[in-house]
Design a protein around this motif. Structure first.
Motif, mmCIF file in Angstrom:
data_model
loop_
_atom_site.group_PDB
_atom_site.id
_atom_site.type_symbol
_atom_site.label_atom_id
_atom_site.label_comp_id
_atom_site.label_asym_id
_atom_site.label_seq_id
_atom_site.Cartn_x
_atom_site.Cartn_y
_atom_site.Cartn_z
ATOM 1 N N ASN A 13 1.097 -1.353 0.024
ATOM 2 C CA ASN A 13 0.070 0.190 0.391
ATOM 3 C C ASN A 13 0.905 1.373 -0.054
ATOM 4 O O ASN A 13 0.531 1.838 -0.686
ATOM 5 C CB ASN A 13 -0.844 0.032 1.546
ATOM 6 N N GLU A 32 -4.513 -1.989 -13.664
ATOM 7 C CA GLU A 32 -5.848 -2.578 -13.388
ATOM 8 C C GLU A 32 -6.587 -1.093 -14.637
ATOM 9 O O GLU A 32 -8.348 -0.598 -14.200
ATOM 10 C CB GLU A 32 -6.645 -2.420 -11.862
ATOM 11 N N GLU A 42 1.265 -10.679 -7.802
ATOM 12 C CA GLU A 42 0.465 -10.323 -6.511
ATOM 13 C C GLU A 42 -0.181 -11.802 -6.385
ATOM 14 O O GLU A 42 -1.441 -11.979 -5.927
ATOM 15 C CB GLU A 42 -0.857 -9.917 -6.823
ATOM 16 N N PHE A 44 -11.343 -9.146 2.049
ATOM 17 C CA PHE A 44 -11.996 -8.616 0.385
ATOM 18 C C PHE A 44 -12.858 -9.338 0.048
ATOM 19 O O PHE A 44 -13.917 -9.054 -0.549
ATOM 20 C CB PHE A 44 -10.764 -8.270 -0.306
HETATM 21 C C1 XIL Z 1 -4.486 -4.202 -1.641
HETATM 22 C C2 XIL Z 1 -4.113 -4.644 -0.073
HETATM 23 O O1 XIL Z 1 -3.414 -5.319 -0.187
HETATM 24 C C3 XIL Z 1 -5.043 -3.711 0.821
HETATM 25 O O2 XIL Z 1 -4.197 -4.032 1.958
HETATM 26 C C4 XIL Z 1 -6.192 -2.887 0.601
HETATM 27 O O3 XIL Z 1 -6.166 -2.404 1.263
HETATM 28 C C5 XIL Z 1 -6.140 -3.117 -1.223
HETATM 29 O O4 XIL Z 1 -5.365 -2.976 -1.684
HETATM 30 N N1 XIL Z 1 -4.769 -5.402 -7.025
HETATM 31 C C6 XIL Z 1 -3.631 -4.621 -6.342
HETATM 32 C C7 XIL Z 1 -3.361 -4.087 -5.150
HETATM 33 O O5 XIL Z 1 -2.868 -4.066 -7.386
HETATM 34 O O6 XIL Z 1 -2.587 -2.849 -5.041
HETATM 35 C C8 XIL Z 1 -4.459 -4.275 -4.239
HETATM 36 O O7 XIL Z 1 -3.808 -4.852 -2.868
HETATM 37 C C9 XIL Z 1 -5.145 -6.076 -3.911
HETATM 38 C C10 XIL Z 1 -5.654 -5.757 -5.856
#
Ligand code: XIL
Length: 353
Positions: free
Chosen positions: A82, A167, A273, A325
């Motif tokens: 973050n 995104e 990720e 989430f």
């Molecule tokens: C997520 C983080 O891990 C969380 O802590 C935050 O609350 C929301 O974002 N795609 C991405 C990341 O590119 O930046 C996101 O990370 C997860 C989905």
């Protein structure tokens, strides 16, 4: 006489190598081997293939010393989960705050780890000052340019790569109607890449998204955009496939083909990720299936020359973003909540070994 000694030494060396390779194999001999030759890390194994193995991390977790112990040891690439996002770095217009990002970068550097920086342009986690009013195209272009230049300059020379735009597409391959797209049109992506390149000519510049692991409308949109950007000599180095997978939706079987087509365009790729979530509770069967998916993803990256490396979206279920989430889902990472390696961890090792 001397050659016999040499042969014996060579045999002893080979035996030691076998014992190290055996790694976790049971038995006193294997354990003795391990004491003298510590088990190679995921990063160490990946390096043998010219790849990195990374993890995301986040500032609140950095007080957990058991956690940072594994983080500093097992990986050679770190992504701030973050701390480099717009809300964190420019909380008021023109007022920059590097505290969170710097903390992660400094920790990584102290462990001789590189940094995949994330992210400059995204529709999510934007500061209120940016989203709570309307902007003319000229105003927003200036705001975006200043944000990118200032942040990329701050980290110049300290990061391996940037996720410049995150995104940008919808599932059907049309542009996501973000603030940036609606105000500036699709050219904001090329502009962002050019501004980032000016600010740090050595950082590798990526476009990054989820659900683009398989060949399909969304990854096709990236393929077409990448072709177009290359033809226009826009500084694009790679495509990041987030790889937030879920057991209930099936494995993206065309991942390797997909990586390869980007590679053929002269682009790097990375799994940026990775996590593999499941409907809770986790069972032995689900964890075994999850291990297979981690193994297959690792094999796919190793099979494609320009797949630069793999990053898990944090390494332990203790700090995964998934339960918050995706209610009812979790257990997505290779280490469990007690920081114990799961079947997925051993599967990644096997794939790398
Ligand atoms: C997520 C983080 O891990 C969380 O802590 C935050 O609350 C929301 O974002 N795609 C991405 C990341 O590119 O930046 C996101 O990370 C997860 C989905």
């Amino acid at each position: 006489m001397r050659s016999t000694v040499r042969t014996r030494l060579r045999l002893a060396g080979a035996l030691a190598a076998v014992l190290v390779a055996a790694g976790t194999a049971a038995g006193p001999a294997a354990q003795a081997g391990e004491r003298h030759h510590p088990r190679p890390t995921l990063a160490g194994l990946a390096e043998r293939h010219g790849r990195y193995f990374g993890s995301a991390t986040d500032n609140p977790e950095l007080t957990d010393t058991a956690y940072t112990g594994v983080l500093g040891h097992e990986f050679d690439m770190i992504t701030p989960g973050n701390g480099m996002k717009w809300y964190a770095t420019e909380p008021r217009q023109g007022v920059f705050d590097w505290t969170a990002g710097d903390e992660v970068v400094d920790l990584a550097r102290s462990h001789h780890q590189r940094v995949r920086a994330h992210t400059l342009v995204w529709h999510s986690q934007l500061p209120d000052w940016l989203t709570s009013r309307t902007w003319t195209a000229d105003e927003l272009r200036a705001v975006l340019k200043n944000h990118i230049r200032t942040e990329v300059r701050h980290y110049r020379g300290k990061v391996y790569s940037w996720d410049v735009v995150n995104e940008a597409f919808n599932e059907d391959g049309t542009y996501r109607e973000t603030l940036f797209y609606k105000t500036l049109g699709p050219g904001y992506i090329a502009d962002a890449l050019r501004w980032a390149h000016e600010a740090d000519p050595h950082a590798k510049l990526y476009l990054n998204d989820y659900n683009i692991e398989a060949v399909g409308p969304k990854s096709d949109a990236y393929y077409a955009l990448a072709q177009q950007l290359r033809a226009q000599h826009v500084p694009l180095d790679g495509i990041g496939l987030q790889a937030h997978l879920a057991l209930q939706y099936g494995y993206p079987a065309t991942l390797e083909d997909n990586l390869r087509r980007f590679s053929r365009l002269g682009l790097d790729t990375a799994l940026t990720e990775v996590d593999v979530r499941m409907l809770l509770p986790a069972t032995a069967d689900k964890l075994a299936q999850q291990a297979d998916w981690y193994r297959w993803m690792t094999e796919a990256c190793l099979a494609v020359r320009r797949c630069a490396g793999i990053t898990v979206w944090d390494y332990t279920d203790k700090y995964s973003w998934i339960p918050a989430f995706f209610p009812g889902e979790g257990a997505a990472l290779p280490w469990d909540e007690q920081l114990a390696p799961k079947p997925a961890y051993y599967a990644i090792r096997e794939a790398l070994d």
